[in-house]
Design a protein around this motif. Structure first.
Motif, PDB file in Angstrom:
ATOM      1  N   VAL A  41      17.809  59.250  54.710  1.00 15.35           N
ATOM      2  CA  VAL A  41      18.787  59.326  55.682  1.00 15.35           C
ATOM      3  C   VAL A  41      20.058  58.315  55.462  1.00 15.35           C
ATOM      4  O   VAL A  41      19.788  57.544  55.261  1.00 15.35           O
ATOM      5  CB  VAL A  41      18.301  59.147  57.213  1.00 15.35           C
ATOM      6  CG1 VAL A  41      19.118  59.347  58.226  1.00 15.35           C
ATOM      7  CG2 VAL A  41      17.065  60.074  57.461  1.00 15.35           C
ATOM      8  N   GLN A  42      21.032  59.123  55.425  1.00 19.29           N
ATOM      9  CA  GLN A  42      22.209  58.258  55.298  1.00 19.29           C
ATOM     10  C   GLN A  42      22.960  58.244  56.555  1.00 19.29           C
ATOM     11  O   GLN A  42      23.529  59.143  57.058  1.00 19.29           O
ATOM     12  CB  GLN A  42      23.263  58.992  54.083  1.00 19.29           C
ATOM     13  CG  GLN A  42      22.395  59.169  52.953  1.00 19.29           C
ATOM     14  CD  GLN A  42      23.414  59.704  51.778  1.00 19.29           C
ATOM     15  OE1 GLN A  42      24.384  59.979  52.181  1.00 19.29           O
ATOM     16  NE2 GLN A  42      22.776  59.704  50.478  1.00 19.29           N
ATOM     17  N   LEU A  43      23.278  57.094  56.950  1.00 17.99           N
ATOM     18  CA  LEU A  43      23.839  56.785  58.299  1.00 17.99           C
ATOM     19  C   LEU A  43      25.533  56.497  57.764  1.00 17.99           C
ATOM     20  O   LEU A  43      25.763  55.272  57.374  1.00 17.99           O
ATOM     21  CB  LEU A  43      23.286  55.576  58.829  1.00 17.99           C
ATOM     22  CG  LEU A  43      23.436  55.363  60.434  1.00 17.99           C
ATOM     23  CD1 LEU A  43      23.112  56.401  61.144  1.00 17.99           C
ATOM     24  CD2 LEU A  43      22.751  53.938  60.923  1.00 17.99           C
ATOM     25  N   ALA A  85      26.485  56.981  63.204  1.00 16.98           N
ATOM     26  CA  ALA A  85      26.241  55.717  63.729  1.00 16.98           C
ATOM     27  C   ALA A  85      26.934  55.814  65.230  1.00 16.98           C
ATOM     28  O   ALA A  85      26.378  55.294  66.245  1.00 16.98           O
ATOM     29  CB  ALA A  85      26.684  54.507  63.149  1.00 16.98           C
ATOM     30  N   LEU A  86      28.247  56.131  65.177  1.00 13.65           N
ATOM     31  CA  LEU A  86      28.791  55.965  66.814  1.00 13.65           C
ATOM     32  C   LEU A  86      28.384  57.336  67.707  1.00 13.65           C
ATOM     33  O   LEU A  86      28.268  57.018  68.626  1.00 13.65           O
ATOM     34  CB  LEU A  86      30.445  56.576  66.426  1.00 13.65           C
ATOM     35  CG  LEU A  86      31.041  55.428  66.000  1.00 13.65           C
ATOM     36  CD1 LEU A  86      32.704  55.910  65.817  1.00 13.65           C
ATOM     37  CD2 LEU A  86      31.215  54.211  67.064  1.00 13.65           C
ATOM     38  N   ALA A  87      27.805  58.699  66.737  1.00 17.60           N
ATOM     39  CA  ALA A  87      27.214  59.572  67.847  1.00 17.60           C
ATOM     40  C   ALA A  87      26.030  58.986  68.242  1.00 17.60           C
ATOM     41  O   ALA A  87      25.476  59.403  69.310  1.00 17.60           O
ATOM     42  CB  ALA A  87      27.108  60.641  66.684  1.00 17.60           C
ATOM     43  N   LEU A  88      24.971  58.215  67.430  1.00 17.32           N
ATOM     44  CA  LEU A  88      23.874  57.623  67.919  1.00 17.32           C
ATOM     45  C   LEU A  88      24.144  56.828  69.074  1.00 17.32           C
ATOM     46  O   LEU A  88      23.353  56.833  69.893  1.00 17.32           O
ATOM     47  CB  LEU A  88      23.204  56.982  66.597  1.00 17.32           C
ATOM     48  CG  LEU A  88      22.453  57.879  65.862  1.00 17.32           C
ATOM     49  CD1 LEU A  88      21.882  57.144  64.636  1.00 17.32           C
ATOM     50  CD2 LEU A  88      21.225  58.892  66.453  1.00 17.32           C
ATOM     51  N   ILE A  89      25.101  55.922  69.141  1.00 12.66           N
ATOM     52  CA  ILE A  89      25.194  54.904  70.263  1.00 12.66           C
ATOM     53  C   ILE A  89      25.611  55.839  71.200  1.00 12.66           C
ATOM     54  O   ILE A  89      25.272  55.396  72.324  1.00 12.66           O
ATOM     55  CB  ILE A  89      26.388  53.894  69.463  1.00 12.66           C
ATOM     56  CG1 ILE A  89      25.808  53.039  68.536  1.00 12.66           C
ATOM     57  CG2 ILE A  89      26.861  52.979  70.584  1.00 12.66           C
ATOM     58  CD1 ILE A  89      26.576  52.189  67.646  1.00 12.66           C
ATOM     59  N   GLY A  90      26.713  56.714  71.039  1.00 14.10           N
ATOM     60  CA  GLY A  90      27.186  57.324  72.300  1.00 14.10           C
ATOM     61  C   GLY A  90      25.892  58.089  73.027  1.00 14.10           C
ATOM     62  O   GLY A  90      25.797  58.421  74.181  1.00 14.10           O
ATOM     63  N   VAL A 106      21.999  58.517  77.430  1.00 16.73           N
ATOM     64  CA  VAL A 106      20.617  58.742  77.943  1.00 16.73           C
ATOM     65  C   VAL A 106      20.269  57.550  79.003  1.00 16.73           C
ATOM     66  O   VAL A 106      19.715  57.742  80.076  1.00 16.73           O
ATOM     67  CB  VAL A 106      19.415  58.465  76.442  1.00 16.73           C
ATOM     68  CG1 VAL A 106      18.098  58.306  77.261  1.00 16.73           C
ATOM     69  CG2 VAL A 106      19.556  59.946  76.013  1.00 16.73           C
ATOM     70  N   VAL A 107      20.848  56.204  78.800  1.00 17.95           N
ATOM     71  CA  VAL A 107      20.414  55.144  79.704  1.00 17.95           C
ATOM     72  C   VAL A 107      21.086  55.409  80.797  1.00 17.95           C
ATOM     73  O   VAL A 107      20.556  55.049  81.898  1.00 17.95           O
ATOM     74  CB  VAL A 107      20.930  54.042  78.769  1.00 17.95           C
ATOM     75  CG1 VAL A 107      21.000  52.518  79.750  1.00 17.95           C
ATOM     76  CG2 VAL A 107      20.148  53.394  77.525  1.00 17.95           C
ATOM     77  N   LEU A 108      22.456  55.985  80.978  1.00 16.91           N
ATOM     78  CA  LEU A 108      23.066  56.063  82.122  1.00 16.91           C
ATOM     79  C   LEU A 108      22.511  57.024  82.876  1.00 16.91           C
ATOM     80  O   LEU A 108      22.386  56.753  84.038  1.00 16.91           O
ATOM     81  CB  LEU A 108      24.683  56.329  81.710  1.00 16.91           C
ATOM     82  CG  LEU A 108      25.236  55.367  81.163  1.00 16.91           C
ATOM     83  CD1 LEU A 108      26.849  55.955  80.660  1.00 16.91           C
ATOM     84  CD2 LEU A 108      25.462  54.124  81.981  1.00 16.91           C
TER      85      LEU A 108
END
Length: 118
Positions: free
Chosen positions: A61-63, A68-73, A78-80
């Motif tokens: 898997v190449q990040l 990375a921004l998509a994963l953070i977003g 999900v948390v919200l």
């Protein structure tokens, strides 16, 4: 014993039979029929070993910065959402508790008025 896949045992039995035989030619024939299986006889030619086939590797898997921004977003969203659901459940429990308390106070006042009216 050789058909039972026990060549060493067959060799030992043949040695004992050759030892008990008085005729040297018969003893030599017995020993020749069941040679020692621990001796190594050179083979005519051994084939070269097959080349090792490398096992297929799993893709890594190449990040990239975009992923990375998509994963953070996505994680933030999900948390919200989970937080909003939990807060709404807590609010529903609080409203239910307050309404039960108001009903209890009203019922207490009604019961007290019934006892005074006698």
């Amino acid at each position: 014993m050789t058909t039972a896949n026990r060549p060493y045992l067959a060799h030992l039995l043949a040695e004992e039979a050759a030892r008990r035989t008085t005729d040297p030619a018969t003893a030599a024939g017995i020993r020749a029929s069941y040679p020692d299986p621990t001796t190594v006889t050179p083979a005519a030619s051994t084939p070269p070993p097959a080349p090792a086939v490398p096992a297929p590797s799993r893709p890594t898997v190449q990040l990239t910065p975009g992923t990375a921004l998509a994963l953070i977003g996505g994680g933030t969203a999900v948390v919200l959402v989970v937080g909003a659901v939990l807060v709404s459940l807590l609010l529903a429990v609080a409203v239910t508790g307050v309404s039960i308390a108001v009903v209890a106070v009203v019922l207490r006042l009604l019961v007290n008025d019934l006892h005074k009216g006698r």
